[in-house]
Design a protein around this motif. Structure first.
Motif, short mmCIF file in Angstrom:
data_model
loop_
_atom_site.label_atom_id
_atom_site.label_comp_id
_atom_site.label_asym_id
_atom_site.label_seq_id
_atom_site.Cartn_x
_atom_site.Cartn_y
_atom_site.Cartn_z
N PHE A 187 0.53 -1.14 0.14
CA PHE A 187 -0.35 0.10 0.12
C PHE A 187 0.73 1.48 0.00
CE2 PHE A 187 -2.76 3.25 2.45
CZ PHE A 187 -3.29 3.76 1.64
N SER A 188 1.45 1.42 0.25
CA SER A 188 3.07 2.47 1.22
C SER A 188 3.07 2.56 -0.50
CB SER A 188 3.47 2.53 2.55
OG SER A 188 4.56 1.67 2.62
N GLY A 189 4.24 1.19 -0.50
CA GLY A 189 4.79 1.66 -1.86
C GLY A 189 3.82 1.95 -3.27
N GLY A 190 2.59 1.90 -3.08
CA GLY A 190 1.80 2.17 -4.42
C GLY A 190 1.42 4.39 -4.23
N MET A 191 1.61 4.25 -2.93
CA MET A 191 1.06 5.48 -2.54
C MET A 191 2.16 6.38 -2.76
SD MET A 191 -1.99 5.50 -1.63
CE MET A 191 -1.88 7.81 -0.69
N GLY A 192 3.76 6.26 -2.42
CA GLY A 192 5.04 6.49 -3.13
C GLY A 192 5.16 6.44 -4.76
N ASP A 193 4.38 5.81 -4.97
CA ASP A 193 4.59 5.47 -6.44
C ASP A 193 3.76 5.51 -7.61
OD1 ASP A 193 6.82 4.13 -6.71
OD2 ASP A 193 6.18 2.28 -5.89
N GLY A 194 2.49 6.78 -7.09
CA GLY A 194 1.11 7.10 -7.53
C GLY A 194 0.26 6.60 -8.68
N ASP A 195 0.18 4.78 -7.93
CA ASP A 195 -0.67 4.57 -8.00
C ASP A 195 -2.32 5.13 -7.85
OD1 ASP A 195 1.52 2.82 -9.34
OD2 ASP A 195 0.96 1.02 -7.46
N PHE A 196 -2.37 5.74 -7.10
CA PHE A 196 -3.48 5.76 -6.44
C PHE A 196 -3.86 7.82 -6.96
CE2 PHE A 196 -2.11 2.72 -3.26
CZ PHE A 196 -2.66 1.85 -4.38
N ASP A 197 -2.81 7.88 -7.44
CA ASP A 197 -2.57 9.54 -8.09
C ASP A 197 -4.51 9.63 -9.02
OD1 ASP A 197 -0.70 10.24 -6.37
OD2 ASP A 197 0.20 10.69 -8.50
N ASP A 198 -4.94 9.46 -9.56
CA ASP A 198 -5.91 9.38 -10.74
C ASP A 198 -7.53 9.17 -9.54
OD1 ASP A 198 -5.88 6.25 -10.10
OD2 ASP A 198 -6.07 6.66 -12.46
N LEU A 199 -7.60 9.03 -8.61
CA LEU A 199 -8.11 8.17 -8.04
C LEU A 199 -9.39 9.54 -7.66
CD1 LEU A 199 -7.71 5.14 -5.43
CD2 LEU A 199 -8.60 4.93 -7.84
#
Length: 81
Positions: free
Chosen positions: A68-80
């Motif tokens: 989860f935190s890795g995905g946040m750092g990678d921007g995986d959820f930026d388009d939500l």
């Protein structure tokens, strides 16, 4: 469930004095048994709403938290939003 030993942390990026954010802490065994579906874990990361500290909590295993935190750092959820 006893979360009295959890040290809660807020992000340094919390705006508004941190009033409108989530808090995260680590729950050590044996209290981890509070999340029965993850009771075989020694440690759980716990997340709560800072405006409602007695309300619902989310429990993550260490590997779930890293994903989860890795995905946040990678921007995986930026388009939500």
């Amino acid at each position: 469930m006893d979360l009295s030993g959890v040290i809660w942390r807020k992000s340094r990026r919390s705006g508004n004095g941190g009033a409108d954010c989530v808090e995260v802490g680590v729950l050590e065994a044996p209290n981890g048994l509070a999340a029965a579906h993850k009771s075989d874990e020694d440690r759980l990361v716990v997340m709560r709403d800072s405006k409602d500290p007695d309300g619902p909590k989310l429990f993550f295993t260490e590997s779930e938290w890293q994903a989860f935190s890795g995905g946040m750092g990678d921007g995986d959820f930026d388009d939500l939003i």
